[in-house]
Design an enzyme around this catalytic site. Structure first.
Site, mmCIF file in Angstrom:
data_model
loop_
_atom_site.group_PDB
_atom_site.id
_atom_site.type_symbol
_atom_site.label_atom_id
_atom_site.label_comp_id
_atom_site.label_asym_id
_atom_site.label_seq_id
_atom_site.Cartn_x
_atom_site.Cartn_y
_atom_site.Cartn_z
ATOM 1 N N SER A 59 0.811 -1.213 0.000
ATOM 2 C CA SER A 59 0.000 0.000 0.000
ATOM 3 C C SER A 59 0.844 1.261 0.000
ATOM 4 O O SER A 59 0.319 2.366 0.045
ATOM 5 C CB SER A 59 -0.923 -0.001 1.221
ATOM 6 O OG SER A 59 -0.167 -0.207 2.396
ATOM 7 N N THR A 111 -39.302 25.765 -12.079
ATOM 8 C CA THR A 111 -39.559 24.423 -11.546
ATOM 9 C C THR A 111 -39.742 23.545 -12.763
ATOM 10 O O THR A 111 -40.266 24.000 -13.783
ATOM 11 C CB THR A 111 -40.821 24.354 -10.664
ATOM 12 O OG1 THR A 111 -41.968 24.636 -11.461
ATOM 13 C CG2 THR A 111 -40.766 25.349 -9.515
ATOM 14 N N HIS A 112 -39.307 22.321 -12.666
ATOM 15 C CA HIS A 112 -39.357 21.392 -13.815
ATOM 16 C C HIS A 112 -38.666 21.998 -15.037
ATOM 17 O O HIS A 112 -39.029 21.673 -16.162
ATOM 18 C CB HIS A 112 -40.809 21.044 -14.189
ATOM 19 C CG HIS A 112 -41.626 20.491 -13.071
ATOM 20 N ND1 HIS A 112 -41.914 19.155 -12.936
ATOM 21 C CD2 HIS A 112 -42.234 21.097 -12.010
ATOM 22 C CE1 HIS A 112 -42.665 18.956 -11.860
ATOM 23 N NE2 HIS A 112 -42.870 20.116 -11.284
ATOM 24 N N SER A 160 -12.281 23.968 -28.813
ATOM 25 C CA SER A 160 -12.533 22.701 -29.478
ATOM 26 C C SER A 160 -11.364 22.390 -30.400
ATOM 27 O O SER A 160 -10.730 23.294 -30.941
ATOM 28 C CB SER A 160 -13.820 22.807 -30.291
ATOM 29 O OG SER A 160 -13.828 21.864 -31.339
ATOM 30 N N LYS A 181 -16.002 27.432 -30.742
ATOM 31 C CA LYS A 181 -16.501 26.881 -29.486
ATOM 32 C C LYS A 181 -15.818 27.466 -28.246
ATOM 33 O O LYS A 181 -14.631 27.692 -28.228
ATOM 34 C CB LYS A 181 -16.303 25.361 -29.450
ATOM 35 C CG LYS A 181 -17.189 24.584 -30.397
ATOM 36 C CD LYS A 181 -18.678 24.681 -30.089
ATOM 37 C CE LYS A 181 -19.052 24.098 -28.758
ATOM 38 N NZ LYS A 181 -18.898 22.652 -28.685
ATOM 39 N N ASN A 192 -16.267 26.105 -24.443
ATOM 40 C CA ASN A 192 -16.964 25.100 -23.653
ATOM 41 C C ASN A 192 -16.758 25.313 -22.158
ATOM 42 O O ASN A 192 -15.635 25.535 -21.719
ATOM 43 C CB ASN A 192 -16.457 23.714 -24.039
ATOM 44 C CG ASN A 192 -16.725 23.406 -25.487
ATOM 45 O OD1 ASN A 192 -17.771 23.767 -26.019
ATOM 46 N ND2 ASN A 192 -15.758 22.757 -26.143
ATOM 47 N N GLU A 239 -18.845 21.564 -16.334
ATOM 48 C CA GLU A 239 -19.181 20.166 -16.651
ATOM 49 C C GLU A 239 -18.491 19.205 -15.688
ATOM 50 O O GLU A 239 -19.077 18.208 -15.271
ATOM 51 C CB GLU A 239 -18.754 19.845 -18.087
ATOM 52 C CG GLU A 239 -19.545 20.582 -19.147
ATOM 53 C CD GLU A 239 -18.991 20.314 -20.536
ATOM 54 O OE1 GLU A 239 -17.988 20.961 -20.901
ATOM 55 O OE2 GLU A 239 -19.542 19.450 -21.237
ATOM 56 N N TYR A 296 -9.870 -6.436 12.621
ATOM 57 C CA TYR A 296 -9.218 -5.958 11.411
ATOM 58 C C TYR A 296 -9.175 -7.080 10.376
ATOM 59 O O TYR A 296 -8.843 -8.221 10.685
ATOM 60 C CB TYR A 296 -7.794 -5.473 11.704
ATOM 61 C CG TYR A 296 -7.149 -4.922 10.449
ATOM 62 C CD1 TYR A 296 -7.421 -3.627 10.030
ATOM 63 C CD2 TYR A 296 -6.314 -5.709 9.659
ATOM 64 C CE1 TYR A 296 -6.866 -3.127 8.854
ATOM 65 C CE2 TYR A 296 -5.751 -5.211 8.483
ATOM 66 C CZ TYR A 296 -6.036 -3.921 8.090
ATOM 67 O OH TYR A 296 -5.505 -3.429 6.926
ATOM 68 N N GLN A 327 -7.945 -2.232 4.119
ATOM 69 C CA GLN A 327 -6.938 -1.424 3.440
ATOM 70 C C GLN A 327 -7.553 -0.624 2.297
ATOM 71 O O GLN A 327 -7.017 0.406 1.883
ATOM 72 C CB GLN A 327 -5.829 -2.338 2.908
ATOM 73 C CG GLN A 327 -4.786 -1.624 2.088
ATOM 74 C CD GLN A 327 -3.587 -2.520 1.800
ATOM 75 O OE1 GLN A 327 -2.938 -3.021 2.721
ATOM 76 N NE2 GLN A 327 -3.305 -2.739 0.548
#
Lengths: 458, 458, 458, 458
Positions: free
Chosen positions: B18, B150-151, B272, B278, B280, B285, B312, B317
């Site tokens: 680990s 709304t909606h 883009s 573009k 974006n 996002e 344990y 882990q």
């Protein structure tokens, strides 16, 4: 009532209508309407006689709901519409005033907050009851030795009481978590209207006080968009269900012929349709099985909210089925865990035989060497060598000769055999929170106190 | 060091080790060792000169870690082993005493609790910063009308400030949730040993105090089995990430040419590879996209714990990768949300044009009828009829004639046109938490106060 | 290159850039560019000399990537940009023609489809290898009796071979599932452009053939929006990981002192930092632990796609980390399962002793009665009574007297004792797919054949 | 009937009993029993007269179930017990022979496999119907221009038909996925007994043939442990629901006043309880909302199986509620999507106006430069510069002067304005799968053919 000229499609009704599941909000819906009506009248928004008629109708609705005689109608899409329709049947035109200065959006948020509050209090109480059952069982099996495990390998002996109490502390934390859910339900949504507030001089604080909210939601948009409290409940439920699944898994394990540590009572087991000898710990298996179900309700509903623009969207209707099933599942599993644990029988002999495995003393032997001056890491190495030797020759530790001991470390002498014989490996764990009897007794006291404190809301 | 005769398989090492991810616990691991060593010495379990050597070595280890010169070795499976190995290189035989009276199990639980505590505090601070950014933006856009939805249908107009403040309240609740995570990390696991407590007369309270824990875990089995606090953090993070995903989704929506309500600054957008025109809103996002990732870490880790027998197990882990990625994701998205919101530009004209849609006044018209005595439900029906009429004839509401109004209800008169003309639909929302300016101003004050209170830990 | 005037914020870069993880697509990206360039030239869209220069540059890029000398630059946001930048450095102006008639959107979808295809083939092969290992072990332990369990209660004896073969059939299904993933990657996205197709007379079929796709995506919008194949892989991986987690859980269980059925080799186990005697089956625990991780990647990424408008959105960049970690996890766990199972040692005596528990014959006794004419349901009742009697008196079944047998049913006689003594309970399971030796032998043959068929793609 | 002396606890019954939900397996259970009984008789395991009585009873049971007159009894834990009890009431002692040579474990696995097979076939058919609806709508809106989006920014114009067809291809893949689910249900579990096979010379192939299975499960342990096919269905359903959620999200978006691209019919919309003007696209919102629910059933049930030792465990009873709700949800959303899409109205003018945004031609301008010899990457840069210039001066592209064009590139001339004026940006996408009309027409043909092929099982 709407601007529409076409009736809803039947498939749409099946998809859209929520009455089948949201009817369990009925009680909260009526309670809320009572408080709303009282406020409308005291602010002079509706007349006192309208209030009286509405109150009378609401009382009758409540009676009908309680007695199961409430006449649901074919067009009732949801419980709110059903109640308002019925109120209007009973109160005449006054019924049409019930929805003044509120909207379905703040209304349903309020119902849900009230439902969550009640569910959290119920879950808290059930956690505390189960915590207490575990303490009682710890009391009853105070000095029963058993092996403690790590990696499901016997590691060090502990008392059964100590092991059972581990669950008590989990459940106390769970109770605390459910108590903390209340904080998220403290602000009254009602009065936010559809999303922007309302055109009337309402007194939201009056309604909040009447319904047991600590205050009012400060932003009307947030008030109707917010379902955090549903996620809060589901998160607390997930952790709690996970604890119960660990308990269930252990009981299944301990009920196997190989472990043989316990037997659930007949009232909590099933037979087999084909194997006459079988006694299956079904209740324990189901405790284990329910955690993913609860946790998937959390992911599911968080998924619904993900990326959803404000304010109310129909998607949020999904809060109900996720929540209701989680609440029911948790209530049932907590009750089942309690019933099962109250009547389970432990097998002192099997537990104790397993705890006498001499290899469980290995850490104690290493610590003996530490006390004689060897650094722990070296002591660990010495004992690992002894274990390897014993295993490869098919011996127990006490079958090793003094010569063999000396070869491993000249700090080892007869004390080695004494330590193995005394079996004081449990009582040597004197550190706070350890498994020695004195510590377990203190722990039981402490745990009982905490249960009491939690019950009185401290 | 072990009882084994065979070296680990290379595949096993890849699966088991680990160090690649748990090295970020290094700082907490060293801090914990310091406190442990100090206690061992003050309880007389190790000699003072051993303590001095260990402390010196630990100081050097800390320096090496900080400066990136710590010499990781090939056999280091995890950070704990790496630190202990290095300490032993530096302190000689005394190094072998470091692991006296503790185990990897309580050690790692302690590191994780410390890590979660820090992560929760960081997240709380970041939530409050973002909450403040939203208040600042609300202040700057106090009286900018926009449609409330709304909606995703225009419903009633609100001020942009009011909409932005909705996020402030979410973030304040998030901050509260992260603060509440601390409660679950208050009990020190260290001293529980492998699972049963230790054979030494330790003083766990001393260690707890040194490391900032409020007390000690009362049950050693629970102490090493418990990862509730990881679930607590992940649950708080899930709700917070869900809020950010709603914000991200709205900014994406508002950045579309069709909405045109805002434009993120170039520093938070992408172009883009093929379409030169573009721009974006990538940052928005990604805010939206990260919520499922965080929430799946919660389900994932709850899944790991499900059905796991005490105490344990190696399965645990898995707590690290789930947690670390959630912490990093949240830290980054909170910072990104803040940067993006600080530099975003809103388009007053587009917002305002959309808000002037007369149909948004429909509720106000209905409420006018209510004030003239009509029950709300009937008023709603009257206005729905007017809307239907207007839509079917391609008119706005104000293009309906008085005759048409009268036909719908004799309570309607010129006041209807005035109401539509005054555009007072925002200022009419006078209820507490509503969108009228007075209420928004009060809200901003209230929100600033709450941020301050949260910052000072109240 | 963009229309932007402001550089990206540093936080945005951290959030947005994908080079850290998408560089493992490099090989596929170059392969795809080769095929694209060849097609552009053969369609006359670029000149042959441009093609030659691009091919030369791509060859060098490939060499650099393979040898680790590829010079990543500071501004490289993702692997596609890095490759194109480097090609342009090497090929001069011709480099600027590489991105003709394609877009990042169809390019990345193509890389991902190629990656998934390879990952699915690798997983299929690994499943078949593990299936074979299980067959080999079944062969080696053909007639070793052990108890079969339902509800973790001993139910009926089986051969160890039969139990191990159960996993073979799971793995064969898994291999089939990974093979089926290929179907979802059969349609080439490249050539869809940004979303609408391209302005050039391309020959997508040529590219498809060159890259091993069966055909081309029929709709350019779907081509760039589609990540179904990622979900397909993650779904197959979830089921496979779940199988491995069941295997892991059983090995953990069987490695306990209580079961004592097996011991993993030292190369696949760990010791304890404090308990010198411990040998922990860490590899088996990690097999168990990884299933929720894989399955949470599936929910996580399905969550990302949920509610996402067409076509490409930045959110879809999340496909990579979810997928890559799942692929790595699965590859590692399949390899670990194989290594662990190849070297595990079973304990014939412990298994056989457990299988001799007479109660496991209860179904056989009931079936004896059935063969003597009693309806099964009644026979089941008779034997359940005998079991209850035996248990309550602390006897085994064979210690019941003939008188006691007669009392239960006059169909019972000495045949009862014979049946118990013969221990033919395994060989009596003569039905197809049952545990009798003849059936297991046939099963092994069948399974080997299926592995071979799967390997040759049938 | 069992070895137990104590009756089940009431809470245990509530937790354990499955009749409330598994009764929908009734039809499959009876069908299976018929086939089982026929085989038992033809193998001589039961007498022909017993067979006749059992068949008669099963026929009556089927009639009672169909007509809703089946008399459920208080003690019926599950549907299997209910049916067997009723058969015994009707057939007397012969009823006790029904369960010969089978167990609840193989019986329930068989019912579930049959249920999944039917559900997958139903889902396949519904996907194909919806795919066809989308084709029909594409046909009807063949040449309606609209903007195509990436990152929700207008990118390039496409035809509405092309956009709608994107969903057709998703649904065709979904249909294929449900078809593939059948493979996982092809091996008959029945005859595996409890886990080890049975003591009778059964003919499982006969039963398989009678029930429509392709063959028999080759390993009895796997047969009763296996629920892969449930995961298979849930995985297919998750992807399908995700597609529907994207469709729902787009319809919600397009229904907004800002987009105004479409309007769902009144039959698929709802009004508001307070805002008379509202028409909410509830059906579309619920399509969007259901994906996380379906996907969380997958994680939930995978979670149940995780780490579960072989063979049958009570946990596996959870398969039903997860599966049934997913099946119902999917069936309803597919039907709703179809109904909604059949009656939706698109707004040609709004779509077309949005598509005329000149900036959507930017890629075409760049490609013009490419055709005049400029490398694409440079062309992209030139056009980005023009866009930046136009935006900063508040102009459209065609308002730029020739001088300005020349400044950017001497390859630009009047052809620039022509290209903008012709609006041939859609028809220029001539590549396979592109949006030009010829390609869309070919696509429609192709899609119809694929639907037909899928319907005939090819």
């Amino acid at each position: 009532m709407s601007r529409f000229s076409e009736p809803p499609s039947e498939t749409f009704r099946r998809l859209n209508d929520s009455l089948a599941f949201d009817r369990r909000l009925a009680h909260f819906d009526v309670q809320q309407s009572r408080a709303h009506v009282a406020m409308l009248a005291s602010q002079g928004i509706i007349a006192e006689e309208d209030r009286d008629q509405l109150e009378k109708a609401l009382t009758q609705v409540e009676d009908e709901l309680r007695s199961g005689t409430f006449p649901f109608a074919d067009g009732d899409e949801d419980i709110h519409m059903a109640v308002e329709r019925r109120v209007t049947e009973l109160a005449g035109r006054a019924g049409g005033r019930l929805h003044t200065a509120r909207s379905r959006n703040d209304q349903v948020a309020t119902d849900m907050a009230m439902f969550v509050r009640q569910a959290a209090l119920d879950a808290e109480a059930a956690c505390l009851e189960l915590a207490e059952t575990m303490i009682d069982q710890a009391d009853r099996h105070l000095d029963w030795p058993m092996p403690g495990y790590t990696h499901l390998q016997r590691a060090q002996p502990v008392y059964l009481s100590h092991h059972l109490l581990a669950y008590t502390w989990m459940l106390l934390r769970d109770a605390g978590r459910f108590r903390a859910v209340l904080a998220g339900t403290a602000a009254l949504p009602l009065g936010a209207g559809a999303l922007a507030g309302v055109n009337f001089d309402t007194d939201r604080s009056q309604v909040a006080a009447a319904l047991g909210f600590a205050g009012v939601a400060e932003n009307s948009i947030d008030a109707v968009s917010n379902r955090d409290f549903v996620l809060d409940y589901l998160a607390a439920a997930t952790t709690c269900a996970t604890h119960l699944s660990r308990l269930g898994a252990e009981i299944v394990l301990w009920s196997s012929e190989e472990f043989g540590f316990c037997e659930v009572s007949d009232a909590w087991a099933s037979g087999s349709s084909i194997m006459p000898q079988k006694k299956n710990p079904d209740a324990a298996e189901l405790l284990r099985a329910k955690a993913p179900r609860v946790s998937s309700h959390l992911t599911g509903f968080a998924g619904v909210l993900h990326g959803l623009p404000l304010t109310y969207n129909k998607d949020m209707q999904e809060d109900k089925e996720h929540l209701f099933d989680a609440v029911d599942t948790l209530e049932l599993t907590l009750a089942a865990a309690r019933g099962m644990m109250q009547t389970i029988r432990f097998d002192r002999e099997r537990l104790s035989a397993a705890a006498e495995d001499e290899f469980l003393a290995a850490t104690d032997v290493a610590d003996l060497l530490v006390k004689r001056g060897l650094p722990f890491r070296e002591a660990h190495g010495v004992v690992a060598g002894l274990v390897r030797k014993a295993l490869s020759e098919g011996k127990t530790l006490s079958q090793l000769t003094v010569a063999e001991l000396h070869e491993a470390s000249d700090l080892l002498d007869e004390g080695f055999y004494e330590l193995l014989q005394e079996r004081g490996w449990l009582e040597s764990k004197v550190s706070a929170g350890g498994t020695s009897l004195a510590m377990v007794r203190r722990q039981i006291e402490q745990a009982r106190k905490r249960v009491e404190e939690a019950r009185s809301g401290r």
